[in-house]
Design a protein around this motif. Structure first.
Motif, PDB file in Angstrom:
ATOM      1  N   VAL A   1      -8.784  16.222  12.132  1.00 22.04           N
ATOM      2  CA  VAL A   1      -7.678  16.270  11.169  1.00 22.04           C
ATOM      3  C   VAL A   1      -6.343  16.171  11.890  1.00 22.04           C
ATOM      4  CG1 VAL A   1      -6.502  17.746   9.497  1.00 22.04           C
ATOM      5  CG2 VAL A   1      -9.004  17.548   9.440  1.00 22.04           C
ATOM      6  N   ALA A   2      -6.219  16.858  13.035  1.00 21.23           N
ATOM      7  CA  ALA A   2      -4.961  16.805  13.789  1.00 21.23           C
ATOM      8  C   ALA A   2      -4.672  15.379  14.271  1.00 21.23           C
ATOM      9  CB  ALA A   2      -5.026  17.761  14.976  1.00 21.23           C
TER      10      ALA A   2
ATOM     11  N   HIS B   1     -16.006  19.380  15.719  1.00 23.99           N
ATOM     12  CA  HIS B   1     -14.678  20.013  15.702  1.00 23.99           C
ATOM     13  C   HIS B   1     -13.808  19.296  14.681  1.00 23.99           C
ATOM     14  CE1 HIS B   1     -15.722  22.251  19.343  1.00 23.99           C
ATOM     15  NE2 HIS B   1     -16.205  21.116  19.843  1.00 23.99           N
ATOM     16  N   PRO B   2     -13.977  19.590  13.413  1.00 21.32           N
ATOM     17  CA  PRO B   2     -13.260  18.860  12.360  1.00 21.32           C
ATOM     18  C   PRO B   2     -11.747  19.043  12.403  1.00 21.32           C
ATOM     19  CG  PRO B   2     -14.414  20.754  11.451  1.00 21.32           C
ATOM     20  CD  PRO B   2     -14.877  20.618  12.851  1.00 21.32           C
ATOM     21  N   LEU B   3     -11.277  20.192  12.855  1.00 26.53           N
ATOM     22  CA  LEU B   3      -9.832  20.410  12.883  1.00 26.53           C
ATOM     23  C   LEU B   3      -9.152  19.473  13.874  1.00 26.53           C
ATOM     24  CD1 LEU B   3      -9.589  24.315  12.641  1.00 26.53           C
ATOM     25  CD2 LEU B   3      -9.309  22.591  10.838  1.00 26.53           C
ATOM     26  N   VAL B   4      -9.843  19.162  14.978  1.00 29.80           N
ATOM     27  CA  VAL B   4      -9.287  18.222  15.943  1.00 29.80           C
ATOM     28  C   VAL B   4      -9.177  16.831  15.315  1.00 29.80           C
ATOM     29  CG1 VAL B   4      -9.580  17.148  18.208  1.00 29.80           C
ATOM     30  CG2 VAL B   4     -10.193  19.555  17.859  1.00 29.80           C
TER      31      VAL B   4
ATOM     32  N   TYR C   1     -15.965  14.799   7.281  1.00 33.13           N
ATOM     33  CA  TYR C   1     -15.342  16.022   7.787  1.00 33.13           C
ATOM     34  C   TYR C   1     -16.373  17.091   8.137  1.00 33.13           C
ATOM     35  CZ  TYR C   1     -12.525  20.283   7.840  1.00 33.13           C
ATOM     36  OH  TYR C   1     -11.949  21.472   8.196  1.00 33.13           O
ATOM     37  N   ARG C   2     -17.313  17.323   7.269  1.00 32.70           N
ATOM     38  CA  ARG C   2     -18.260  18.423   7.471  1.00 32.70           C
ATOM     39  C   ARG C   2     -19.293  18.129   8.559  1.00 32.70           C
ATOM     40  NH1 ARG C   2     -22.064  18.119   2.068  1.00 32.70           N
ATOM     41  NH2 ARG C   2     -22.404  15.840   2.087  1.00 32.70           N
TER      42      ARG C   2
END
Length: 432
Positions: free
Chosen positions: A55-56, A50-53, A45-46
């Motif tokens: 996760v989505a 663009h980690p949020l993408v 993740y880190r």
């Protein structure tokens, strides 16, 4: 029908499928690889740009799996539309890695977002549509992996070739398995139809053909209008015998429905031209064990010696009745070939695994090759009334005949196989 009237449902037929284990394995693979991919994304993740993408995407993939995991449990649920959408999630996730991960990680061989989960989508195509579908799906996944890596890296090419070969190989195996399953199902249908045809032919042989032969002979002896009636009975006997024999031409090259060109001679056939058949054995009643001795004892008379063990010789009722009918047919053959002056012996033996009944006579014996010739000509007394009955019970019938020294017929019925065979025979008769 009889089972329904008595409030019992017939046993549910099990559907044979070589594909079902593959679908179950695919379902397990998709679930396990999803868990692995979630862990992999969590650990990386880190490092994502663009980690949020990421996760989505994983949230959407998890929701997709939760809604559709049952789709891969059977071929009926796994539709073409589902496979295309599933492959879209895999290819889209691979291409989305370009926007989520850093260039350094991509060039260093970092995993794509769906990782090995993408192979499950390809395997779904392989199991559903065979190797051609698998080749198309794996090619699309391979192209997406090459675009994501932006170069022909050795590890990427290795993974692409591995997925392509594995999916195409599995697809080919599935096609072969399906073909084998269809062939086996067809063979089982033919075997069941053949056994039912033989059972019906055996009943016809033991009743209708005997009567028609007797009417033909008696009509010819009486003359006048009775002779015409006998001639018609002979024509019907030839036509029916041809049908029973499975389409073979009648003896002497005649056509079905035509009068026989050569009249029947005494002893020319096995059981066909008896003035009166040997008395049939008493019918076995019930479905429990039946003492074979009680069914064979009525055959004892002047000229027939019956020998039995001191203890009961038990078989299922249906199997015992079929064995008694085969013994009756063997005694009829003694009467035809050995004549009224011949003597016959019936010996019953109770072996640990089988019941043996031997019918021996002191007649002239059967010429070598006569049984095979009779069967080829459509005269199925031995083939159906004796061999057919014993085969349906899982047993066998063996002939030993020496010219001038009589004939011996050994009938063997296994105790274990007779129970299932007799049950199958009763179900077949109930169905008709």
């Amino acid at each position: 029908m009889a089972a329904r009237r008595h409030g019992k449902r017939p046993p549910k037929a099990l559907r044979m499928s070589v594909e079902l284990p593959l679908w179950r394995a695919l379902t397990g693979y998709r679930i396990l690889t999803l868990v692995y991919t979630l862990c992999l994304v969590g650990l990386s993740y880190r490092y994502y740009a663009h980690p949020l993408v990421a996760v989505a995407y994983m949230a959407a993939l998890t929701l997709w799996m939760a809604l559709t995991w049952r789709r891969t449990t059977s071929p009926e649920r796994c539709t073409r539309q589902f496979l295309v959408a599933d492959l879209g999630f895999a290819v889209g996730g691979i291409l989305l890695t370009l926007a989520v991960d850093t260039h350094a990680r991509i060039m260093g061989g970092g995993p794509t977002l769906p990782s090995i989960w993408a192979a499950g989508a390809v395997l779904g195509f392989a199991i559903k549509g065979g190797w051609r579908w698998a080749a198309v799906a794996s090619t699309l996944v391979a192209a997406a992996n090459l675009i994501e890596r932006q170069e022909l890296a050795r590890d990427t090419i290795h993974n692409v070739v591995l997925v392509w070969v594995a999916s195409v190989g599995i697809g080919y195996v599935v096609e072969v398995a399906r073909s084998s399953e269809r062939t086996l199902a067809r063979a089982l249908q033919i075997e069941a139809a053949t056994r039912e045809r033989e059972r019906l032919a055996r009943d016809i042989h033991d009743s209708v053909l005997q009567v028609l032969a007797m009417v033909q002979r008696r009509g010819a002896a009486i003359g006048g209008e009775a002779a015409e009636l006998g001639r018609m009975a002979g024509e019907q006997e030839v036509a029916l015998r041809t049908l029973v024999a499975g389409g073979l031409l009648p003896p002497h090259g005649g056509l079905p429905g035509a009068a026989p060109t050569v009249p029947h001679q005494a002893g020319d056939d096995l059981r066909e031209d008896l003035p009166a058949p040997v008395a049939a054995a008493p019918a076995a009643s019930g479905t429990g064990p039946c003492d074979v001795r009680a069914l064979l004892a009525p055959f004892a008379r002047a000229g027939v010696t019956f020998s039995e063990p001191g203890a009961p010789v038990e078989l299922p009722a249906g199997a015992a009745a079929e064995l008694a009918a085969a013994v009756s047919a063997a005694l009829d053959n003694v009467r035809v070939h050995a004549g009224d002056g011949a003597h016959a012996w019936i010996l019953v033996e109770d072996e640990p695994d089988a019941v043996l009944v031997t019918v021996r006579d002191d007649g002239p014996g059967i010429p070598e090759g006569r049984l095979a010739d009779a069967e080829r000509e459509g005269r199925l007394g031995v083939a159906l009334s004796i061999r057919g009955r014993l085969r349906d019970l899982g047993g066998s019938a063996q002939w030993v005949s020496v010219p001038g020294q009589g004939t011996e017929v050994e009938l063997t019925v296994p105790k274990k196989g007779a129970s299932g065979a007799s049950e199958g025979g009763r179900r077949g008769k109930a169905g008709t």
